[in-house]
Design an enzyme around this catalytic site. Sequence first.
Site, PDB file in Angstrom:
ATOM      1  N   ASP A  52      46.447  18.634 -10.551  1.00 48.41           N
ATOM      2  CA  ASP A  52      45.127  19.010 -10.038  1.00 48.41           C
ATOM      3  C   ASP A  52      44.221  17.784  -9.900  1.00 48.41           C
ATOM      4  O   ASP A  52      44.390  16.795 -10.606  1.00 48.41           O
ATOM      5  CB  ASP A  52      44.503  20.040 -10.994  1.00 48.41           C
ATOM      6  CG  ASP A  52      43.359  20.805 -10.344  1.00 48.41           C
ATOM      7  OD1 ASP A  52      43.221  20.754  -9.107  1.00 48.41           O
ATOM      8  OD2 ASP A  52      42.592  21.454 -11.079  1.00 48.41           O
TER       9      ASP A  52
ATOM     10  N   ASN B 192      46.241  29.008  -2.700  1.00 47.80           N
ATOM     11  CA  ASN B 192      45.750  27.849  -1.939  1.00 47.80           C
ATOM     12  C   ASN B 192      45.613  28.124  -0.434  1.00 47.80           C
ATOM     13  O   ASN B 192      44.977  27.345   0.279  1.00 47.80           O
ATOM     14  CB  ASN B 192      46.616  26.609  -2.183  1.00 47.80           C
ATOM     15  CG  ASN B 192      46.438  25.997  -3.556  1.00 47.80           C
ATOM     16  OD1 ASN B 192      47.373  25.458  -4.152  1.00 47.80           O
ATOM     17  ND2 ASN B 192      45.218  26.054  -4.100  1.00 47.80           N
TER      18      ASN B 192
HETATM   19  C1  IPE Z   1      46.297  24.832  -9.032  1.00 49.38           C
HETATM   20  O1  IPE Z   1      45.185  24.087  -8.680  1.00 49.38           O
HETATM   21  C2  IPE Z   1      47.333  24.781  -7.956  1.00 49.38           C
HETATM   22  C3  IPE Z   1      47.969  23.482  -7.752  1.00 49.38           C
HETATM   23  C4  IPE Z   1      47.779  22.400  -8.430  1.00 49.38           C
HETATM   24  C5  IPE Z   1      48.911  23.450  -6.671  1.00 49.38           C
HETATM   25  P1  IPE Z   1      43.913  24.738  -7.966  1.00 49.38           P
HETATM   26  O2  IPE Z   1      42.979  23.631  -7.711  1.00 49.38           O
HETATM   27  O3  IPE Z   1      44.346  25.554  -6.810  1.00 49.38           O
HETATM   28  O4  IPE Z   1      43.374  25.729  -9.091  1.00 49.38           O
HETATM   29  P2  IPE Z   1      41.932  26.343  -9.326  1.00 49.38           P
HETATM   30  O5  IPE Z   1      41.474  26.931  -8.018  1.00 49.38           O
HETATM   31  O6  IPE Z   1      41.050  25.235  -9.766  1.00 49.38           O
HETATM   32  O7  IPE Z   1      42.136  27.359 -10.411  1.00 49.38           O
HETATM   33  C1  IPE Z   2      45.516  19.681  -6.392  1.00 51.20           C
HETATM   34  O1  IPE Z   2      44.316  19.063  -6.078  1.00 51.20           O
HETATM   35  C2  IPE Z   2      46.409  19.868  -5.200  1.00 51.20           C
HETATM   36  C3  IPE Z   2      46.464  21.247  -4.699  1.00 51.20           C
HETATM   37  C4  IPE Z   2      45.918  22.289  -5.246  1.00 51.20           C
HETATM   38  C5  IPE Z   2      47.193  21.449  -3.468  1.00 51.20           C
HETATM   39  P1  IPE Z   2      43.059  19.876  -5.551  1.00 51.20           P
HETATM   40  O2  IPE Z   2      43.090  19.919  -4.075  1.00 51.20           O
HETATM   41  O3  IPE Z   2      42.982  21.212  -6.206  1.00 51.20           O
HETATM   42  O4  IPE Z   2      41.882  18.960  -6.044  1.00 51.20           O
HETATM   43  P2  IPE Z   2      40.482  19.434  -6.615  1.00 51.20           P
HETATM   44  O5  IPE Z   2      40.772  20.371  -7.749  1.00 51.20           O
HETATM   45  O6  IPE Z   2      39.755  20.098  -5.500  1.00 51.20           O
HETATM   46  O7  IPE Z   2      39.836  18.175  -7.083  1.00 51.20           O
HETATM   47 MG    MG Z   3      42.063  21.928  -7.850  1.00 45.77          MG
END
Ligand code: IPE
Ligand code: IPE
Ligand code: MG
Length: 261
Positions: free
Chosen positions: A38, A86
Amino acid sequence: MLDKLGWKKSEKAIQSIDERVASLSQQDVPNHIAIIMDGNGRWANKRALPRFLGHREGMQNIRRITRAANRMGVGAITLYAFSTENWKRPSKEVEFLMRLPEEFLNSFIPELMDLNIRVEMIGEMDGVPEYTSRAIQHAMKETKNNTGMILNFAFNYGSRREIVLAMQRLAQLVKQGDLQPEEITEEVISDYLMTSKLPEPDLLIRTSGEIRLSNFLLWQLAYTEFWFTDVHWPEFTDEKLLDAIEDFQKRNRRYGGLKGE
Ligand code: IPE
Ligand code: IPE
Ligand code: MG
Protein backbone atom coordinates in the site's frame (compact mmCIF):
# COMPACT_ATOMS: atom_id res chain seq x y z
CA MET A 1 32.04 9.23 23.77
CA LEU A 2 29.14 7.02 22.97
CA ASP A 3 26.84 5.84 25.67
CA LYS A 4 25.78 2.21 25.76
CA LEU A 5 22.59 2.81 23.81
CA GLY A 6 24.33 5.00 21.25
CA TRP A 7 26.99 2.37 20.72
CA LYS A 8 24.45 -0.37 20.23
CA LYS A 9 22.55 1.78 17.79
CA SER A 10 25.58 2.57 15.66
CA GLU A 11 26.62 -1.08 15.78
CA LYS A 12 23.26 -2.08 14.32
CA ALA A 13 23.50 0.63 11.69
CA ILE A 14 26.88 -0.56 10.45
CA GLN A 15 25.89 -4.21 10.38
CA SER A 16 25.51 -5.05 6.71
CA ILE A 17 22.45 -6.67 5.23
CA ASP A 18 24.58 -9.75 4.49
CA GLU A 19 25.57 -10.06 8.12
CA ARG A 20 22.00 -9.66 9.24
CA VAL A 21 20.76 -12.23 6.73
CA ALA A 22 23.49 -14.64 7.81
CA SER A 23 22.49 -14.31 11.43
CA LEU A 24 18.79 -15.03 10.83
CA SER A 25 17.74 -18.27 12.40
CA GLN A 26 17.11 -20.23 9.19
CA GLN A 27 14.50 -22.58 10.59
CA ASP A 28 12.43 -19.58 11.71
CA VAL A 29 12.42 -17.68 8.43
CA PRO A 30 8.73 -17.28 7.57
CA ASN A 31 7.84 -19.85 4.95
CA HIS A 32 5.12 -17.67 3.46
CA ILE A 33 4.92 -13.87 3.68
CA ALA A 34 1.81 -12.01 2.53
CA ILE A 35 2.27 -8.33 1.69
CA ILE A 36 -0.30 -5.58 1.26
CA MET A 37 1.69 -3.26 -0.96
CA ASP A 38 0.00 0.00 0.00
CA GLY A 39 0.95 3.65 -0.42
CA ASN A 40 1.97 4.03 -4.05
CA GLY A 41 -0.39 7.00 -4.44
CA ARG A 42 0.79 8.73 -1.30
CA TRP A 43 4.42 8.15 -2.28
CA ALA A 44 3.70 10.02 -5.53
CA ASN A 45 1.62 12.75 -3.85
CA LYS A 46 4.44 13.53 -1.47
CA ARG A 47 6.64 14.23 -4.49
CA ALA A 48 3.97 16.15 -6.42
CA LEU A 49 3.95 13.36 -9.02
CA PRO A 50 0.90 11.74 -10.61
CA ARG A 51 -0.35 8.59 -8.87
CA PHE A 52 0.54 6.35 -11.77
CA LEU A 53 4.22 7.09 -11.26
CA GLY A 54 3.80 5.78 -7.73
CA HIS A 55 2.41 2.56 -9.16
CA ARG A 56 5.32 2.25 -11.57
CA GLU A 57 7.82 2.80 -8.78
CA GLY A 58 5.91 0.28 -6.65
CA MET A 59 6.13 -2.22 -9.46
CA GLN A 60 9.90 -1.82 -9.65
CA ASN A 61 10.04 -2.49 -5.95
CA ILE A 62 8.43 -5.90 -6.47
CA ARG A 63 11.68 -6.95 -8.16
CA ARG A 64 13.83 -5.81 -5.27
CA ILE A 65 11.66 -7.40 -2.61
CA THR A 66 11.28 -10.66 -4.56
CA ARG A 67 15.07 -10.91 -4.82
CA ALA A 68 15.50 -10.06 -1.15
CA ALA A 69 12.88 -12.55 0.07
CA ASN A 70 14.43 -15.24 -2.10
CA ARG A 71 17.85 -14.54 -0.67
CA MET A 72 16.53 -14.68 2.88
CA GLY A 73 15.15 -18.18 2.35
CA VAL A 74 11.43 -17.36 2.23
CA GLY A 75 9.36 -20.11 0.56
CA ALA A 76 6.55 -18.00 -0.90
CA ILE A 77 5.41 -14.40 -1.05
CA THR A 78 1.86 -13.35 -1.86
CA LEU A 79 1.62 -9.76 -3.07
CA TYR A 80 -1.70 -7.91 -3.01
CA ALA A 81 -1.58 -6.06 -6.33
CA PHE A 82 -5.22 -5.34 -7.19
CA SER A 83 -8.29 -5.91 -5.04
CA THR A 84 -11.89 -6.57 -6.08
CA GLU A 85 -12.63 -3.13 -4.58
CA ASN A 86 -9.95 -1.32 -6.59
CA TRP A 87 -12.35 -1.20 -9.57
CA LYS A 88 -13.93 1.77 -7.76
CA ARG A 89 -10.94 3.94 -8.71
CA PRO A 90 -10.98 6.34 -11.67
CA SER A 91 -10.93 4.41 -14.93
CA LYS A 92 -7.61 5.95 -15.99
CA GLU A 93 -5.91 4.61 -12.87
CA VAL A 94 -7.55 1.18 -13.24
CA GLU A 95 -6.39 1.03 -16.84
CA PHE A 96 -2.84 1.87 -15.84
CA LEU A 97 -2.86 -0.83 -13.15
CA MET A 98 -4.17 -3.38 -15.66
CA ARG A 99 -1.23 -2.61 -17.95
CA LEU A 100 1.37 -3.22 -15.26
CA PRO A 101 1.54 -7.05 -15.44
CA GLU A 102 2.37 -6.81 -19.14
CA GLU A 103 4.93 -4.07 -18.59
CA PHE A 104 6.52 -5.77 -15.63
CA LEU A 105 6.28 -9.53 -15.91
CA ASN A 106 7.71 -10.08 -19.38
CA SER A 107 10.94 -8.28 -18.57
CA PHE A 108 11.17 -9.99 -15.18
CA ILE A 109 10.91 -13.56 -16.52
CA PRO A 110 14.66 -14.05 -17.32
CA GLU A 111 15.57 -13.15 -13.76
CA LEU A 112 12.82 -15.36 -12.37
CA MET A 113 14.26 -18.23 -14.41
CA ASP A 114 17.76 -17.55 -13.04
CA LEU A 115 16.43 -17.51 -9.51
CA ASN A 116 14.26 -20.60 -10.06
CA ILE A 117 11.17 -18.65 -8.92
CA ARG A 118 7.67 -19.76 -9.91
CA VAL A 119 4.88 -17.27 -10.57
CA GLU A 120 1.39 -18.10 -9.33
CA MET A 121 -1.72 -16.04 -8.93
CA ILE A 122 -4.91 -15.86 -6.93
CA GLY A 123 -7.92 -13.82 -8.01
CA GLU A 124 -10.23 -13.95 -10.99
CA MET A 125 -9.14 -13.53 -14.56
CA ASP A 126 -12.79 -13.04 -15.57
CA GLY A 127 -13.33 -9.33 -15.94
CA VAL A 128 -9.71 -8.27 -16.43
CA PRO A 129 -8.58 -7.21 -19.90
CA GLU A 130 -7.16 -9.86 -22.17
CA TYR A 131 -3.69 -8.28 -22.23
CA THR A 132 -3.57 -8.45 -18.44
CA SER A 133 -4.54 -12.11 -18.09
CA ARG A 134 -2.31 -13.04 -21.01
CA ALA A 135 0.75 -11.50 -19.33
CA ILE A 136 0.03 -13.23 -16.03
CA GLN A 137 -0.66 -16.58 -17.66
CA HIS A 138 2.46 -16.30 -19.77
CA ALA A 139 4.64 -15.71 -16.68
CA MET A 140 3.01 -18.66 -14.93
CA LYS A 141 3.55 -20.91 -17.90
CA GLU A 142 7.19 -19.90 -18.42
CA THR A 143 8.10 -20.43 -14.78
CA LYS A 144 5.90 -23.43 -14.04
CA ASN A 145 8.78 -25.91 -13.72
CA ASN A 146 10.77 -23.72 -11.35
CA THR A 147 11.09 -25.32 -7.95
CA GLY A 148 12.30 -22.46 -5.76
CA MET A 149 10.37 -19.62 -4.16
CA ILE A 150 6.78 -18.97 -5.21
CA LEU A 151 5.90 -15.43 -6.27
CA ASN A 152 2.14 -15.34 -5.91
CA PHE A 153 0.17 -12.33 -7.15
CA ALA A 154 -3.23 -11.49 -5.70
CA PHE A 155 -4.78 -9.76 -8.67
CA ASN A 156 -8.47 -8.94 -8.94
CA TYR A 157 -8.54 -10.74 -5.62
CA GLY A 158 -10.97 -10.28 -2.74
CA SER A 159 -11.17 -12.67 0.17
CA ARG A 160 -14.97 -12.49 0.49
CA ARG A 161 -15.36 -13.23 -3.20
CA GLU A 162 -12.95 -16.16 -2.80
CA ILE A 163 -15.04 -17.53 0.08
CA VAL A 164 -18.29 -17.06 -1.88
CA LEU A 165 -16.87 -19.02 -4.83
CA ALA A 166 -15.67 -21.82 -2.55
CA MET A 167 -19.08 -22.02 -0.84
CA GLN A 168 -20.88 -22.15 -4.17
CA ARG A 169 -18.74 -25.05 -5.33
CA LEU A 170 -19.22 -26.94 -2.07
CA ALA A 171 -22.99 -26.33 -2.16
CA GLN A 172 -23.05 -27.70 -5.68
CA LEU A 173 -21.28 -30.88 -4.56
CA VAL A 174 -23.77 -31.31 -1.71
CA LYS A 175 -26.67 -30.77 -4.09
CA GLN A 176 -25.32 -33.44 -6.44
CA GLY A 177 -24.97 -35.83 -3.53
CA ASP A 178 -21.16 -35.96 -3.84
CA LEU A 179 -20.51 -34.41 -0.45
CA GLN A 180 -22.26 -34.68 2.92
CA PRO A 181 -22.66 -31.42 4.88
CA GLU A 182 -20.78 -32.95 7.84
CA GLU A 183 -17.85 -33.69 5.53
CA ILE A 184 -17.25 -29.94 5.17
CA THR A 185 -14.28 -29.46 7.50
CA GLU A 186 -11.70 -26.69 7.84
CA GLU A 187 -9.39 -28.69 5.57
CA VAL A 188 -12.08 -29.04 2.90
CA ILE A 189 -12.81 -25.30 2.96
CA SER A 190 -9.06 -24.53 2.72
CA ASP A 191 -8.83 -26.89 -0.24
CA TYR A 192 -11.53 -24.94 -2.08
CA LEU A 193 -9.92 -21.55 -1.58
CA MET A 194 -7.62 -20.04 -4.21
CA THR A 195 -4.66 -20.57 -1.88
CA SER A 196 -5.17 -24.34 -1.66
CA LYS A 197 -1.65 -25.09 -2.88
CA LEU A 198 0.05 -22.68 -0.49
CA PRO A 199 0.84 -22.93 3.20
CA GLU A 200 -0.93 -20.36 5.38
CA PRO A 201 1.03 -17.11 5.67
CA ASP A 202 3.33 -16.92 8.69
CA LEU A 203 3.80 -13.18 8.40
CA LEU A 204 1.61 -10.39 7.01
CA ILE A 205 3.22 -7.06 6.17
CA ARG A 206 1.25 -3.93 5.31
CA THR A 207 3.04 -0.78 4.26
CA SER A 208 1.96 2.85 4.43
CA GLY A 209 0.42 3.05 7.90
CA GLU A 210 -3.05 1.60 7.38
CA ILE A 211 -3.94 -0.97 10.04
CA ARG A 212 -6.53 -3.05 8.23
CA LEU A 213 -6.83 -6.08 5.97
CA SER A 214 -8.84 -4.55 3.11
CA ASN A 215 -10.38 -7.93 2.19
CA PHE A 216 -7.08 -9.83 2.02
CA LEU A 217 -6.83 -13.53 2.97
CA LEU A 218 -9.42 -13.36 5.75
CA TRP A 219 -9.53 -17.12 6.34
CA GLN A 220 -5.82 -17.76 5.80
CA LEU A 221 -4.58 -15.11 8.25
CA ALA A 222 -6.27 -16.64 11.31
CA TYR A 223 -2.92 -17.27 13.08
CA THR A 224 -0.57 -15.13 11.03
CA GLU A 225 1.77 -12.61 12.71
CA PHE A 226 1.07 -9.03 11.59
CA TRP A 227 3.69 -6.36 10.96
CA PHE A 228 2.89 -2.79 9.96
CA THR A 229 5.10 0.06 8.82
CA ASP A 230 4.47 3.69 7.87
CA VAL A 231 6.87 3.38 4.93
CA HIS A 232 5.14 3.63 1.54
CA TRP A 233 5.49 0.56 -0.68
CA PRO A 234 7.90 2.12 -3.25
CA GLU A 235 10.29 2.84 -0.37
CA PHE A 236 9.97 -0.50 1.37
CA THR A 237 13.52 -1.86 1.28
CA ASP A 238 15.43 -5.09 1.96
CA GLU A 239 16.30 -3.61 5.35
CA LYS A 240 12.63 -3.17 6.19
CA LEU A 241 11.89 -6.74 5.13
CA LEU A 242 14.70 -7.86 7.42
CA ASP A 243 13.30 -5.75 10.26
CA ALA A 244 9.98 -7.53 9.79
CA ILE A 245 11.56 -10.99 9.70
CA GLU A 246 13.78 -10.28 12.72
CA ASP A 247 10.73 -9.06 14.58
CA PHE A 248 8.80 -12.16 13.50
CA GLN A 249 11.56 -14.34 14.91
CA LYS A 250 11.03 -12.80 18.33
CA ARG A 251 7.30 -13.55 18.38
CA ASN A 252 5.88 -16.36 20.46
CA ARG A 253 3.28 -18.13 18.35
CA ARG A 254 0.96 -19.94 20.70
CA TYR A 255 -1.99 -20.90 18.49
CA GLY A 256 -4.20 -20.74 21.54
CA GLY A 257 -1.93 -23.04 23.54
CA LEU A 258 0.57 -22.12 26.21
CA LYS A 259 4.02 -20.66 25.92
CA GLY A 260 6.69 -23.31 25.31
CA GLU A 261 4.29 -26.18 24.70
C1 IPE B 1 -5.35 -2.71 -0.54
O1 IPE B 1 -5.04 -1.36 -0.60
C2 IPE B 1 -5.27 -3.34 -1.89
C3 IPE B 1 -3.93 -3.44 -2.46
C4 IPE B 1 -2.81 -3.09 -1.91
C5 IPE B 1 -3.89 -3.99 -3.78
P1 IPE B 1 -6.16 -0.24 -0.77
O2 IPE B 1 -5.44 1.04 -0.85
O3 IPE B 1 -7.07 -0.59 -1.88
O4 IPE B 1 -6.97 -0.38 0.59
P2 IPE B 1 -7.88 0.66 1.36
O5 IPE B 1 -8.86 1.23 0.37
O6 IPE B 1 -6.99 1.71 1.91
O7 IPE B 1 -8.53 -0.15 2.45
C1 IPE C 1 -1.36 0.40 -3.45
O1 IPE C 1 -1.18 1.77 -3.44
C2 IPE C 1 -1.56 -0.15 -4.83
C3 IPE C 1 -2.95 -0.52 -5.13
C4 IPE C 1 -3.95 -0.52 -4.30
C5 IPE C 1 -3.22 -0.92 -6.49
P1 IPE C 1 -2.40 2.79 -3.41
O2 IPE C 1 -2.77 3.14 -4.79
O3 IPE C 1 -3.52 2.24 -2.59
O4 IPE C 1 -1.75 4.02 -2.69
P2 IPE C 1 -2.45 4.98 -1.63
O5 IPE C 1 -2.98 4.11 -0.54
O6 IPE C 1 -3.52 5.72 -2.35
O7 IPE C 1 -1.34 5.86 -1.16
MG1 MG D 1 -4.06 2.40 -0.66
